[in-house]
Write an enzyme that holds these catalytic residues in place. Structure first.
Site, short mmCIF file in Angstrom:
data_model
loop_
_atom_site.label_atom_id
_atom_site.label_comp_id
_atom_site.label_asym_id
_atom_site.label_seq_id
_atom_site.Cartn_x
_atom_site.Cartn_y
_atom_site.Cartn_z
N LYS A 207 0.82 -1.22 0.00
CA LYS A 207 0.00 0.00 0.00
C LYS A 207 0.86 1.27 0.00
O LYS A 207 0.47 2.31 -0.51
CB LYS A 207 -0.91 -0.02 1.23
CG LYS A 207 -1.92 1.11 1.29
CD LYS A 207 -2.86 0.90 2.46
CE LYS A 207 -3.87 1.99 2.63
NZ LYS A 207 -4.79 1.70 3.74
N GLU B 97 -10.89 6.34 4.86
CA GLU B 97 -10.95 5.48 6.05
C GLU B 97 -11.61 6.16 7.25
O GLU B 97 -12.47 5.54 7.91
CB GLU B 97 -9.53 5.00 6.40
CG GLU B 97 -9.03 3.97 5.40
CD GLU B 97 -7.53 3.74 5.37
OE1 GLU B 97 -7.04 3.06 4.47
OE2 GLU B 97 -6.85 4.27 6.25
#
Ligand code: AMP
Length: 618
Positions: free
Chosen positions: A86, A186
């Site tokens: 990521k 998120e």
């Protein structure tokens, strides 16, 4: 109850297709869905566990394994075991070069701004392909557990992810066979999991503190009318629970009178000690003392010592919270709720530090490892039309615009605009018979495009030949909720149209964004002066071009002395242009304009006179 519909063709009952929510994490990933009782639920396929370590391993036949199975190869075959992918998504080698020491696998150094590639065995992989492997595994687990094909998903990303990283995440989803319905921040997902923002009449300002294994970020969100707006984010992408493990390990090495360099040579011992340190840390979340042995090495740690070891790291996260509040122009009193995300927030010392700083007890009822995926499942449910509409809003960190004459930046979407957003402006041509128009798209705060970051360039072709200033070209920018920009150019008279979706070739780090903003402030004065000179020059040159064409074309309507005097004014303007003196250029342009105005009115249609004032693209 889940919606059931009847397939009219077959007469059979058809289950509504499930859209899953995916938290694609740096350390672990997981998938969640809305169960028939309408509650979000994480998927634990066949007891394999909820968290799938974000690790991908390739053996020498290039076969791939993902998750726990892959994690085992971290010690035995580190060069072919890819973790933390990521961190590389949507990034160039230059973006990650400073941190390359943490990667045990090979990142290809092409010293350019193109996206990174990773070598495993004799093959090269992009971070998009590697992330797709993790997503495929999650998709397969969801399909197996739910006994239905899963083709659509919502995927979460950190609030600070830029266009390029968001696009790369979306591409990874596509490659894994998923239709990515939405990329969601998120912290937004975490707040949805706590039910904050689901009631459109609710108005709240919240802080989401996310301390994972390797990354830390804090986001300040404002929620009103069901809209989530990220006011500020801050953090450190190289700070997390792994640092706590390292500090414990170093402490044990010192207490046992060992030498770190020597221990480090023994890969297996190092890994065993690292895992032991992690268990000590976890144990100290609920007990006061940890005491075990690895061979001859005593692994003893009490809670107080542990807290002393990690105090500086935790303090760093609190400083980031302070900075985020300052950026959002808020104080801790303005924060209505604090949400904890990430496994490392289970450490009581961390929780306490957050509570002390914000002056309120943080929300921690939901498992901090699962909260983001659960929220993503709720967002998926909203998109499936099962809940009242909730919008997601973000802000764009840098202005977006195009290059106009003289290399100037013409801002179309200003920095800090809420997204999704659209904006447009009309332009025209600067030359007679111009049939192509180059459209260069930039991001940044400086007045000159060369100081900004180029995102894309394309040609609007096939504009019918017309006198300069006559074509009307609308340029529209559409920035969607995922932060992806679509630029459309359309010539209104002919309908000629061109559209591009912008996928920047490399990412912007937070530091770069910050630098670009600081530069724009430091250079504000000289930028304004340059802009004024360039604008004066463009105006002067355009006038010169129009005036010269004018006397050529319309000589029969003008007297000889009118032509001669116009030529004198033209020469004066040329001299002024050569001098680079803004005031002189403007003065001579004005004089020429004033002198020719009466003839122009006589012979020209209104369109051309508008053109003399309009903005032009080269
Ligand atoms: P995440 O990236 O959110 O999955 O967080 C993983 C991090 O949380 C790792 O550093 C774990 O060691 C840490 N962690 C997991 N459980 C605990 C616990 N009970 N106490 C402290 N840290 C934990």
């Amino acid at each position: 109850m889940a919606k059931i519909s009847i397939n009219l063709a077959t007469g059979s009952l058809q289950k509504e297709e499930i859209i899953v929510g995916i938290d694609l994490g740096t350390t672990n990933s997981l998938v969640a869905f809305i169960n028939p009782d309408k509650n979000p639920q994480v998927i634990n396929d066949a007891g394999k566990g909820i968290l799938v370590p974000s690790v991908v391993y390739f053996n020498n036949q290039n076969d791939v394994v993902v998750g726990n199975e892959a994690k085992e190869f971290l010690t035995t075959d580190p060069t072919n075991t890819i973790f933390s992918v990521k961190r590389l998504l949507g990034r160039s080698y230059n973006d990650v070069a400073d941190h390359k020491a943490i990667f045990s696998y090979k990142i290809i150094d092409d010293d350019t701004d193109s996206l990174v590639k990773i070598q495993a065995g004799n093959r090269f992989y992009t971070p998009i392909e590697l992330s797709a492997e993790i997503l495929k595994e999650l998709k397969a687990r969801a399909e197996h557990a739910l006994k239905t094909p899963v083709n659509r998903a919502v995927i979460t990303v950190p609030a600070y992810f830029n266009d390029s990283q968001r696009q790369a995440t979306r591409d990874a989803g596509k490659l894994a066979g998923l239709d990515v319905m939405r990329i969601v921040n998120e912290p937004t997902a975490a707040s949805l999991a706590y039910g904050i923002g689901l009631d459109p009449s609710q108005q709240k300002t919240i802080a989401v503190y996310d301390l994972g294994g390797g990354t830390f970020d804090v986001s300040i969100l404002q929620i009103q009318n069901g809209i989530f707006e990220v006011l500020a984010t801050n953090g450190n992408t190289y700070l997390g629970g792994d640092d706590f493990d390292r500090l414990i390990l170093n402490y044990w090495i010192e207490k046992n009178n060992l030498n770190l360099a020597e221990v480090a040579e023994d890969n297996i011992l190092m890994q065993t000690l690292r895992l032991k340190a992690e268990s000590a840390k976890k144990a100290l979340s609920t007990q006061n003392l940890f005491n075990e042995q690895v061979g001859e090495i005593w692994c003893t740690l009490d809670k107080q010592t542990f807290e002393q070891l990690i105090a500086a790291k935790v303090e760093e996260t609190i400083t980031a919270c302070k900075n985020a509040l300052a950026d959002a122009s808020l104080t801790s009193n303005d924060i209505d709720e604090v949400i904890l995300v990430g496994g490392s927030t289970r450490t009581p010392f961390v929780k306490q530090a957050v509570e002390n700083f914000f002056g309120k007890t943080p929300q921690d009822n939901i498992n901090p490892d699962e909260v983001v995926a659960l929220g993503a499942a709720i967002q998926a449910d909203v998109l499936a039309g099962n809940r009242s509409d909730i919008l997601l809003l973000d802000v764009t960190p840098l202005s977006l615009g195009i290059e106009t004459m003289g290399g100037l930046m013409d801002v179309i979407i200003a920095r800090n605009s809420k997204v999704p957003t659209k904006a447009g402006r009309q332009y025209t041509t600067s030359l007679d018979g111009q049939i192509n128009m180059k459209i260069s798209v930039y991001q940044g705060e400086r007045d000159l495009v060369k100081e900004n970051r180029k995102l894309a360039e394309f040609d609007l072709k096939g504009i019918p030949a017309m006198p300069a200033g006559l074509p009307k070209v609308d340029i529209n920018f559409l920035l969607n909720a995922d932060g992806i920009l679509t630029v459309q150019a359309i010539e209104l008279r002919s309908g000629v149209k061109q559209e591009i979706e912008i996928t920047p070739s490399y990412g912007l780090s937070d530091d770069t964004v910050e630098k670009m903003l600081i530069d724009s402030i430091t250079h504000a004065k000289s930028d304004v002066e340059q802009r004024m000179l360039i604008e004066a020059r463009s105006e002067g040159e355009q006038l010169l071009y129009t005036a010269e064409r004018f006397i050529e074309k319309h000589a029969e309507h003008l007297t000889a002395s009118e032509i001669a005097e116009t030529k004198i004014h033209i020469e004066a303007l040329k001299t002024a242009l050569a001098s680079q003196e803004k005031d002189a250029i403007l003065k001579k342009a004005d004089e020429l304009n004033e002198f020719t105005r009466p003839f122009a009115e006589r012979v020209m249609d209104a369109a051309i006179s508008t053109a003399m004032k309009g903005k032009k693209i080269e």
